[in-house]
Design an enzyme around this catalytic site. Structure first.
Site, PDB file in Angstrom:
ATOM      1  N   LYS A   1      33.546  33.077  43.470  1.00 13.11           N
ATOM      2  CA  LYS A   1      33.639  32.047  42.461  1.00 13.11           C
ATOM      3  C   LYS A   1      34.981  31.340  42.582  1.00 13.11           C
ATOM      4  O   LYS A   1      35.874  31.926  43.195  1.00 13.11           O
ATOM      5  CB  LYS A   1      33.455  32.638  41.064  1.00 13.11           C
ATOM      6  CG  LYS A   1      34.611  33.562  40.657  1.00 13.11           C
ATOM      7  CD  LYS A   1      34.468  34.025  39.264  1.00 13.11           C
ATOM      8  CE  LYS A   1      35.070  33.121  38.235  1.00 13.11           C
ATOM      9  NZ  LYS A   1      36.517  33.237  38.033  1.00 13.11           N
TER      10      LYS A   1
ATOM     11  N   GLU B   1      41.965  39.274  27.536  1.00 17.38           N
ATOM     12  CA  GLU B   1      42.914  39.785  28.533  1.00 17.38           C
ATOM     13  C   GLU B   1      44.324  39.713  27.964  1.00 17.38           C
ATOM     14  O   GLU B   1      44.637  38.808  27.188  1.00 17.38           O
ATOM     15  CB  GLU B   1      42.864  38.919  29.796  1.00 17.38           C
ATOM     16  CG  GLU B   1      41.528  38.882  30.474  1.00 17.38           C
ATOM     17  CD  GLU B   1      41.603  38.050  31.748  1.00 17.38           C
ATOM     18  OE1 GLU B   1      42.250  38.493  32.705  1.00 17.38           O
ATOM     19  OE2 GLU B   1      41.038  36.950  31.761  1.00 17.38           O
TER      20      GLU B   1
ATOM     21  N   ARG C   1      45.339  31.756  57.790  1.00 19.47           N
ATOM     22  CA  ARG C   1      46.196  30.860  58.570  1.00 19.47           C
ATOM     23  C   ARG C   1      47.370  31.574  59.235  1.00 19.47           C
ATOM     24  O   ARG C   1      47.704  31.329  60.368  1.00 19.47           O
ATOM     25  CB  ARG C   1      46.769  29.786  57.654  1.00 19.47           C
ATOM     26  CG  ARG C   1      46.227  28.430  57.961  1.00 19.47           C
ATOM     27  CD  ARG C   1      46.419  27.526  56.794  1.00 19.47           C
ATOM     28  NE  ARG C   1      45.906  28.151  55.571  1.00 19.47           N
ATOM     29  CZ  ARG C   1      45.741  27.517  54.426  1.00 19.47           C
ATOM     30  NH1 ARG C   1      46.051  26.272  54.326  1.00 19.47           N
ATOM     31  NH2 ARG C   1      45.258  28.134  53.356  1.00 19.47           N
TER      32      ARG C   1
ATOM     33  N   ASP D   1      29.666  37.501  41.645  1.00 22.78           N
ATOM     34  CA  ASP D   1      30.342  37.518  40.347  1.00 22.78           C
ATOM     35  C   ASP D   1      30.703  38.982  40.138  1.00 22.78           C
ATOM     36  O   ASP D   1      29.823  39.825  39.931  1.00 22.78           O
ATOM     37  CB  ASP D   1      29.394  37.030  39.245  1.00 22.78           C
ATOM     38  CG  ASP D   1      30.108  36.959  37.912  1.00 22.78           C
ATOM     39  OD1 ASP D   1      30.774  37.947  37.544  1.00 22.78           O
ATOM     40  OD2 ASP D   1      30.016  35.926  37.225  1.00 22.78           O
ATOM     41  N   HIS D   2      31.999  39.283  40.209  1.00 19.00           N
ATOM     42  CA  HIS D   2      32.361  40.708  40.252  1.00 19.00           C
ATOM     43  C   HIS D   2      31.998  41.459  38.973  1.00 19.00           C
ATOM     44  O   HIS D   2      31.934  42.686  38.965  1.00 19.00           O
ATOM     45  CB  HIS D   2      33.851  40.886  40.611  1.00 19.00           C
ATOM     46  CG  HIS D   2      34.797  40.649  39.471  1.00 19.00           C
ATOM     47  ND1 HIS D   2      35.200  39.409  39.093  1.00 19.00           N
ATOM     48  CD2 HIS D   2      35.410  41.513  38.640  1.00 19.00           C
ATOM     49  CE1 HIS D   2      36.026  39.514  38.072  1.00 19.00           C
ATOM     50  NE2 HIS D   2      36.172  40.790  37.772  1.00 19.00           N
TER      51      HIS D   2
ATOM     52  N   HIS E   1      31.225  34.962  34.329  1.00 20.61           N
ATOM     53  CA  HIS E   1      31.203  36.373  33.913  1.00 20.61           C
ATOM     54  C   HIS E   1      30.484  36.576  32.565  1.00 20.61           C
ATOM     55  O   HIS E   1      29.615  37.437  32.433  1.00 20.61           O
ATOM     56  CB  HIS E   1      32.620  36.921  33.770  1.00 20.61           C
ATOM     57  CG  HIS E   1      33.460  36.796  35.005  1.00 20.61           C
ATOM     58  ND1 HIS E   1      32.939  36.850  36.267  1.00 20.61           N
ATOM     59  CD2 HIS E   1      34.806  36.625  35.167  1.00 20.61           C
ATOM     60  CE1 HIS E   1      33.913  36.722  37.155  1.00 20.61           C
ATOM     61  NE2 HIS E   1      35.050  36.575  36.516  1.00 20.61           N
TER      62      HIS E   1
END
Ligand code: BG6
Length: 515
Positions: free
Chosen positions: A172, A240, A67, A201-202, A264
């Protein structure tokens, strides 16, 4: 524990085949949502790594679409991103030429007329760089824009040009439950054929995730014991230390189960549990993944727990609780942690529990798969836990470290040197990716972007797969949505999660692997 390191010789490395046959056709990569973090931190550094490796065609261009009226600032910002996040030094040989291929087009995604202008702009840029009609649209936008962008691309004839290939990469989350995923699939498939769609999906771009298949199917010694006869249980952890990192509004609607487990972790689980595919080819791999997910029976609610972090400390620094994060409801019921047990009802896995845990603000960052083997049928050493310093003999464990400290280790018992006793202590054999192959600056998107440009869908999610995993988790999400847990927050930031997760395994006489 003693450790034996395995290494790869330079001669072995020189045998790695050249990837030259994988250079894509001249393409314009169009990134929607290009002003977001992903473009600067991951996508542009990854594309630049491909350029450095000689894996991009000479006729190539990138067009950022968002944008804000960024103009030339966009290319400058991308350059800064490549330097900061791509491990690239100022003055790198290809950098200035590469940045000349980076363009920007400002537009609102809901402005139908702007897509006509975008089409003309893409044609102009393509001509300038000697590119024909090949386009790769990358949708790195909030999920509510997916359908709108795709419909407009279709309406402007951008999805199916007369010549050339057009592909769409969709980030995702692909839906937020079964119904929304089905609806999104319907919308996407009404504009693009399934072979044009790349649901990314990384995790599948991570070398260590791909290596799960190599470990299992390129070696003869693991597969014979990779089943219910030898394996006691499998644990998958995605821990994490990060919190929600300013993504409060997104995370409030997502939570750990939607954000990480449905995608994942399930991808990882399918690689750990699938039957050997006929080949490493898209249809074969997708089919075997799907068979794994379809064999998972409904997960009873008593096998799932959830948690939310309160204030605590990470690496010695105080951090706020989830409810105190920016733009998060101070009484939020969103889970930042989940743990669950599931089974896979087939001949290979019947009776083997798969334990999964995923959470934010945990004590350490670690994504791991732990395969714990059954004990020998009869134990002649260290009986009763009294002999030697190491107590009872520990079961064999294969640990696949997805990240960080990427590698694989095997724990086994060894005789402690002594002329008097037959004491057994656990030792590990360890394969360390960085030591064997050197440290890599790749972030996983390199492989996936290259595959998408080439049209290889092997490492991308398929419509049926996405719907099958949503079908598994939607009942849990619906059940959770009915009632906010009175116990939240139930773990401190920097801990290993809520007590209920430990109790889940304790009920089976097991414990989570210490990380
Ligand atoms: C993303 C999630 O898909 O994956 C994030 O939205 C999460 O919340 C991230 O932090 C984890 O990815 P990685 O590669 O850091 O393990």
């Amino acid at each position: 524990m003693a450790t034996a390191q395995m290494t790869v010789s330079p001669e072995d490395l020189s045998k790695v085949p050249s990837n030259n046959e994988r250079i894509p056709e001249p393409t314009v990569v169009v990134i929607f949502g290009a002003s977001g973090d992903l473009t600067k931190r991951k996508l542009l550094p990854a594309l630049y790594h491909l350029e450095q490796a000689g894996l991009l065609p000479k006729e190539f261009a990138i067009v950022g679409v968002a944008r804000r009226p960024l103009g030339d600032e966009f290319a400058k910002d991308m350059r800064a991103g490549i330097l900061e996040f791509g491990g690239v030094s100022e003055g790198d040989a290809h950098l200035d030429d590469f940045i000349k291929k980076v363009h920007y087009f400002p537009m609102n995604f809901d402005d139908g007329a702007a897509y006509g202008k975008l089409k003309s702009e893409l044609d102009k840029i393509a001509k300038e760089h000697g590119i024909g009609n090949n386009r790769l649209f990358y949708l790195s936008v909030a999920p509510e824009y997916f359908a709108e962008i795709i419909d407009n691309l279709g309406a402007q004839g951008l999805a199916k040009p007369a010549q050339g290939s057009v592909r769409a990469v969709i980030e995702k989350p692909f839906g937020h439950d079964l119904e929304s995923a089905k609806e999104l699939n319907r919308q996407v498939n009404s504009v693009f054929a399934e072979r044009q769609i790349f649901r990314i999906d990384h995790y599948l771009g991570k070398e260590t995730v791909q290596n799960v298949l190599v470990f299992r199917f390129a070696n003869g010694i693991f597969e014979p014991v990779w089943n219910r006869n030898y394996i006691d249980n499998i644990q998958i952890t995605a821990a994490e230390t990060l919190g929600v990192e300013g993504r409060g509004p997104f995370y409030e609607k997502a939570g750990a189960l939607r954000d990480v487990v449905q995608n994942h972790v399930m991808e990882l689980l399918s690689f750990v549990a699938m039957e050997p595919p006929m080949s490493f080819e898209s249809q074969s791999v997708r089919l075997e993944k799907l068979k794994v997910w379809q064999a998972i029976p409904a997960i009873p609610m008593e096998n799932v727990v959830r948690g939310q972090y309160g204030p605590g400390s990470i690496k010695g620094e105080s951090v706020p609780g989830y409810r105190q994060e920016d733009r998060v409801d101070p009484e939020s019921g969103t889970e930042t942690y989940t743990a669950l047990k599931l089974g896979i009802d087939n001949w290979r896995w019947a009776g083997v529990p798969f334990y999964i845990r995923a959470g934010k603000r945990l004590a350490r960052r670690a994504t791991e798969v732990t395969v714990q083997f059954k004990q020998p049928p009869s134990m002649i050493f260290n009986r009763g836990g009294s002999a030697g310093d190491c107590g009872e003999i520990q079961p064999n464990v294969i640990t696949i470290r997805i990240q960080p400290d990427e590698g694989i280790s095997l724990r086994f018992g060894a005789k402690v040197p002594s002329t008097q006793a037959m004491s057994v202590c656990p030792v590990t054999m360890d394969f360390d990716y960085a030591k064997a192959f050197g440290k890599s600056t790749a972030n996983g998107y390199e492989r996936l972007l290259l595959d998408a440009m080439i049209g290889d869908q092997t490492l991308f999610a398929h419509r049926d797969g996405v719907e099958t995993t949503w079908a598994l988790y939607t009942p849990i999400l619906e059940h959770w949505a009915e009632k906010k847990p009175a116990t939240f927050p139930n773990y401190a930031a920097g801990s290993w999660g809520p007590d209920c997760a430990d109790e889940l395994l304790k009920a089976d006489g097991r414990t989570w692997r210490k990380l």
